[in-house]
Design a protein around this motif. Sequence first.
Motif, PDB file in Angstrom:
ATOM      1  N   ILE A  63       0.838  -1.196   0.000  1.00 39.51           N
ATOM      2  CA  ILE A  63       0.000   0.000   0.000  1.00 39.51           C
ATOM      3  C   ILE A  63       0.878   1.252   0.000  1.00 39.51           C
ATOM      4  O   ILE A  63       1.645   1.478   0.928  1.00 39.51           O
ATOM      5  CB  ILE A  63      -0.954  -0.028   1.200  1.00 39.51           C
ATOM      6  CG1 ILE A  63      -1.894  -1.223   0.978  1.00 39.51           C
ATOM      7  CG2 ILE A  63      -1.726   1.284   1.312  1.00 39.51           C
ATOM      8  CD1 ILE A  63      -2.666  -1.637   2.149  1.00 39.51           C
ATOM      9  N   MET A 114       3.623  -3.600  14.124  1.00 39.65           N
ATOM     10  CA  MET A 114       3.289  -4.246  12.850  1.00 39.65           C
ATOM     11  C   MET A 114       2.432  -3.383  11.935  1.00 39.65           C
ATOM     12  O   MET A 114       1.982  -3.826  10.890  1.00 39.65           O
ATOM     13  CB  MET A 114       2.561  -5.590  13.058  1.00 39.65           C
ATOM     14  CG  MET A 114       3.428  -6.708  13.578  1.00 39.65           C
ATOM     15  SD  MET A 114       4.803  -7.036  12.475  1.00 39.65           S
ATOM     16  CE  MET A 114       3.975  -7.883  11.150  1.00 39.65           C
ATOM     17  N   LYS A 156       5.238   1.248  10.580  1.00 41.17           N
ATOM     18  CA  LYS A 156       5.996   2.474  10.865  1.00 41.17           C
ATOM     19  C   LYS A 156       7.408   2.390  10.294  1.00 41.17           C
ATOM     20  O   LYS A 156       7.864   3.281   9.591  1.00 41.17           O
ATOM     21  CB  LYS A 156       6.085   2.708  12.387  1.00 41.17           C
ATOM     22  CG  LYS A 156       4.762   2.820  13.088  1.00 41.17           C
ATOM     23  CD  LYS A 156       4.931   3.101  14.577  1.00 41.17           C
ATOM     24  CE  LYS A 156       5.584   1.961  15.362  1.00 41.17           C
ATOM     25  NZ  LYS A 156       4.813   0.713  15.360  1.00 41.17           N
ATOM     26  N   SER A 157       8.082   1.300  10.616  1.00 39.40           N
ATOM     27  CA  SER A 157       9.470   1.175  10.152  1.00 39.40           C
ATOM     28  C   SER A 157       9.519   1.193   8.634  1.00 39.40           C
ATOM     29  O   SER A 157      10.406   1.801   8.035  1.00 39.40           O
ATOM     30  CB  SER A 157      10.076  -0.136  10.658  1.00 39.40           C
ATOM     31  OG  SER A 157      10.052  -0.178  12.055  1.00 39.40           O
ATOM     32  N   THR A 158       8.573   0.518   8.027  1.00 42.04           N
ATOM     33  CA  THR A 158       8.583   0.419   6.569  1.00 42.04           C
ATOM     34  C   THR A 158       8.417   1.783   5.919  1.00 42.04           C
ATOM     35  O   THR A 158       9.150   2.133   4.999  1.00 42.04           O
ATOM     36  CB  THR A 158       7.451  -0.527   6.115  1.00 42.04           C
ATOM     37  OG1 THR A 158       7.579  -1.755   6.828  1.00 42.04           O
ATOM     38  CG2 THR A 158       7.526  -0.784   4.633  1.00 42.04           C
TER      39      THR A 158
HETATM   40  N1  LIG Z   1       2.601  -0.089   3.051  1.00 39.73           N
HETATM   41  C1  LIG Z   1       2.528  -1.414   3.284  1.00 39.73           C
HETATM   42  N2  LIG Z   1       1.827  -2.226   2.476  1.00 39.73           N
HETATM   43  C2  LIG Z   1       1.773  -3.549   2.714  1.00 39.73           C
HETATM   44  N3  LIG Z   1       2.383  -4.166   3.738  1.00 39.73           N
HETATM   45  C3  LIG Z   1       3.102  -3.415   4.593  1.00 39.73           C
HETATM   46  C4  LIG Z   1       3.214  -2.007   4.401  1.00 39.73           C
HETATM   47  N4  LIG Z   1       4.008  -1.530   5.392  1.00 39.73           N
HETATM   48  C5  LIG Z   1       4.342  -2.588   6.166  1.00 39.73           C
HETATM   49  N5  LIG Z   1       3.801  -3.725   5.679  1.00 39.73           N
HETATM   50  C6  LIG Z   1       3.973  -5.066   6.250  1.00 39.73           C
HETATM   51  O1  LIG Z   1       3.849  -4.969   7.654  1.00 39.73           O
HETATM   52  C7  LIG Z   1       4.967  -5.541   8.289  1.00 39.73           C
HETATM   53  C8  LIG Z   1       5.337  -4.762   9.513  1.00 39.73           C
HETATM   54  O2  LIG Z   1       5.786  -3.498   9.167  1.00 39.73           O
HETATM   55  P1  LIG Z   1       6.750  -2.650  10.079  1.00 39.73           P
HETATM   56  O3  LIG Z   1       7.111  -1.466   9.298  1.00 39.73           O
HETATM   57  O4  LIG Z   1       7.843  -3.486  10.606  1.00 39.73           O
HETATM   58  O5  LIG Z   1       5.791  -2.265  11.270  1.00 39.73           O
HETATM   59  P2  LIG Z   1       6.121  -1.480  12.600  1.00 39.73           P
HETATM   60  O6  LIG Z   1       7.446  -0.845  12.470  1.00 39.73           O
HETATM   61  O7  LIG Z   1       5.018  -0.474  12.722  1.00 39.73           O
HETATM   62  O8  LIG Z   1       6.047  -2.492  13.690  1.00 39.73           O
HETATM   63  C9  LIG Z   1       6.051  -5.537   7.232  1.00 39.73           C
HETATM   64  O9  LIG Z   1       6.898  -6.608   7.391  1.00 39.73           O
HETATM   65  C10 LIG Z   1       5.299  -5.613   5.942  1.00 39.73           C
HETATM   66  O10 LIG Z   1       5.157  -6.964   5.541  1.00 39.73           O
END
Ligand SMILES: Nc1ncnc2c1ncn2[C@@H]1O[C@H](COP(=O)(O)OP(=O)(O)O)[C@@H](O)[C@H]1O
Length: 880
Positions: A597, A618, A621-623
Amino acid sequence: MMKQYLEVKAAHPQALLFFRLGDFYELFFDDAVKAAEVLQITLTSRAKGAERIPMCGVPYHAVRRHVAKLISVGEKVAICEQLTPAGKGIVRRDVVRIITPGMVLDDDVLEARENNFLAAVLPSDDAETPWGAALIDASTGEFIALQPGAPEVIADELGAVSPREVLVPEGSEPIVENLLRGFARRPALALLGADAFDLKRGKALLQTHLGVQTLEGFGLEGGGASLGAAGAALRYLKETQKSGGGHVDRISLQRRGGALVIDEATRANLELVKTLKDGQRSGSLLGVLDRTATSPGARKLARWLTAPLADAAAIGLRHDAVGELLERAALREGLLATLKEIADVERLCGRLSLASGGPRDLESLCRSLSAMPRLAQALGQLNSQLLKALIGPLMHVNLGELCGTLSRALVEEPPAVQADGGFIKKGYHAELDTLIDLSTSGKDYLLKLELRERERTGISSLKVRYNKVFGYYLEVTKANLAHVPREWIRKQTTANGERYVTEELKTYEEKVLTADEKRIALEQRLFEELRAVVVARAGQLRAAADAVATLDALVSFARVSSENGYVRPVIDDSQVLELEGGRHPVVEKALGGDSFIPNDVKVDREDAQVLIITGPNMAGKSTVMRQVAIAAVMAQAGCFVAAKKARIGLCDRVFTRVGASDNLARGQSTFMVEMTETANILHHATRKSLVVLDEIGRGTSTFDGLSIAWAVAEHLHDRIGARTLFATHYHELTDLAREKPRVKNCSIAVREQQGKVIFLRKLVSGAASRSYGIEVAKLAGLPPEVLARARELLKNLEAGEFDESGRPRLAKRATGTEKEKAAPAPVVDDSQLGLFSAPKKAAPSSAQQQVLAALESFSVDTSSPLEALNAINEWKRKLK
Ligand SMILES: Nc1ncnc2c1ncn2[C@@H]1O[C@H](COP(=O)(O)OP(=O)(O)O)[C@@H](O)[C@H]1O
Ligand SMILES: [Mg+2]
């Protein structure tokens, strides 16, 4: 022999000595013990007087594999060969080459798609004087002096090329080792006497080697201490390779400021060239972006990614080229097909210059050269300035000439070994042709002779044979001995008959055998001549190889940009970083299809300089933060970016830090590491930097962590002014937006649907509500009373209320402290918790009271999540 061994060994104490004895390389003493263990081969021993000395050996044909293994664990190997043939007096032996992790030429050991750098580092005696450093890649001939600088700066720059081996002056190894501690791949250390690093000596060596009166032509003013380091690196290359190192024919000074600085931790966290989890290339950004056809192209692309540009004009040139290649798909595919025909010319030249190349290297050089004009021809149809500039080096007249010479000289498929000849084509050299005729027409001649003598003597079983002792002879069985002519000379009696020679046979033999010998010797001479021609053209060859690498990297960028729908970013000097429909190029690939997304993100100097990003675990945020940093890196490396639209104000540095407990790869990362890294950012970030902080402060207690996170965010806002993305689990940090004009809250939206939390993956304005754990409990069907109480308890916990004995005063209630007087669940007054606000309620039933009591006495600290779930389940049952 042992005396000879000890002499040679004494001259090479730092290396494992591979001592050639016939068909084996033998190791003795400690070398044998060490090698046997690493190589998993049998350790034997050999009598020497009364004692026995440990030894082990490897067959000569397996030596490459074994050396590769030893180098990979950071050992050095000295190869000692027999220099005179066995059997004629004492065999002379000496070391012909020393192979170290930073000085390998063998394709079996070298990673084709990576540079193999040796770094030389010259520390300074005091804090004011900058350190010097230089890099040399013996396999390609690249030679770089770094602009002298502070130790951490030097470390960052070395980290970008990840050297295999670091050369330091004797005595300085502790401080250098300390500096290199954070490196993902720890280089081997090599020591050289401090005088080898001497600035004057270094300059003198460089001048003689490069054949110049002054180094100014190479732009080395300001090279300072780095010239001392460069001198040491060059000396090391010459000493280990026992060669002049002719392919190292220039040196350049790498000045600071030209590149986007990415430090080691950032490179690791963004997974630019390898993954955090298992260090693999695949799964990293490079894994997605590298679709190059040649190894030099792959090395170039990796370096563009680890040290992107910081100059808008230079970036623009790359984007122009990528854009044009992207549009001209058919032409691009044509270029790619031609690129695939081109070998690793840089390394071919390196091997040939260091006298370790063979006929096959010449041949593949020849094939590569013949493909280059076709690249140039295709490039002629394009307009990009950068691409047009590649035509010159590809079309250099000397290269056409060299290609012609090589193709006239070499057979189509030359043998791998040079020693037996057979690689020079007929028609190249008249004398060689005669010799070849002589030795190959030998077979015919022999057949004729055999027939003739058979007829003459009537011995139908007569055979001409050959062995090493007598050369050619005639063999006659016992039954036919009576027919042997008188003039034949008997040589030997065997069980079945006799062996003879004749005058004619001897004369013939003389001719043929010497022709063979002469032919081989002549071929060696011709090979050396060809090699010398190649070495003399090393400069032009390298320029051409570099053009090929550049083109390859640009074609790769164009391909991935086209296939993945990347867009050309607007690059300017603003402090804006804006992605519309931005994606994470690696996660997007991993998810496949279009399940990723996209998100819009904007950071600027007006009202969104620091983005505080909240959201449950999950959520993404990191992504989302990483994709912003990656977009900046990709854009400045010259690639298009994974977005619908992008604007990127030039960055001077990108920093990414991940809170300790989230930082899996670095092992037992401590809070100390986290804080050291944060300190580094606060010291080095500028208004032009991009800072990504991912749950900083996690490594310590809640209050410490929150206070530090707050102070860091404030500092970035008030003092530094760097564009900052800050993901946090400290909800309190969102209050910063109320106080600071350029702090903005964002969150990643989640939605409840049919009892489930749905991650929407959308970055939206405004902070997230804090209590997602409790929300999840609510989604699981917990009654409102329990939820309200849980929320209250959570608040107490967060407020850190403790009783006299120091235990959390969990039981404390909003309306009273005694259990019996337990009041209805309170109204939570925090407006941000609106989602969870509990309705006002009548006095609790007895079941409810029981549950509340159980909840009160429940120990959060000592319970596992499963126990907690079971307890919740039990309470639920009671309340039904
Ligand atoms: N924009 C996105 N679209 C689809 N899947 C995503 C997206 N952002 C994150 N994800 C999924 O969610 C998982 C967790 O994301 P992450 O950034 O680690 O979350 P957080 O840092 O908030 O815990 C990733 O491994 C990925 O598979
Ligand atoms: Mg995260």
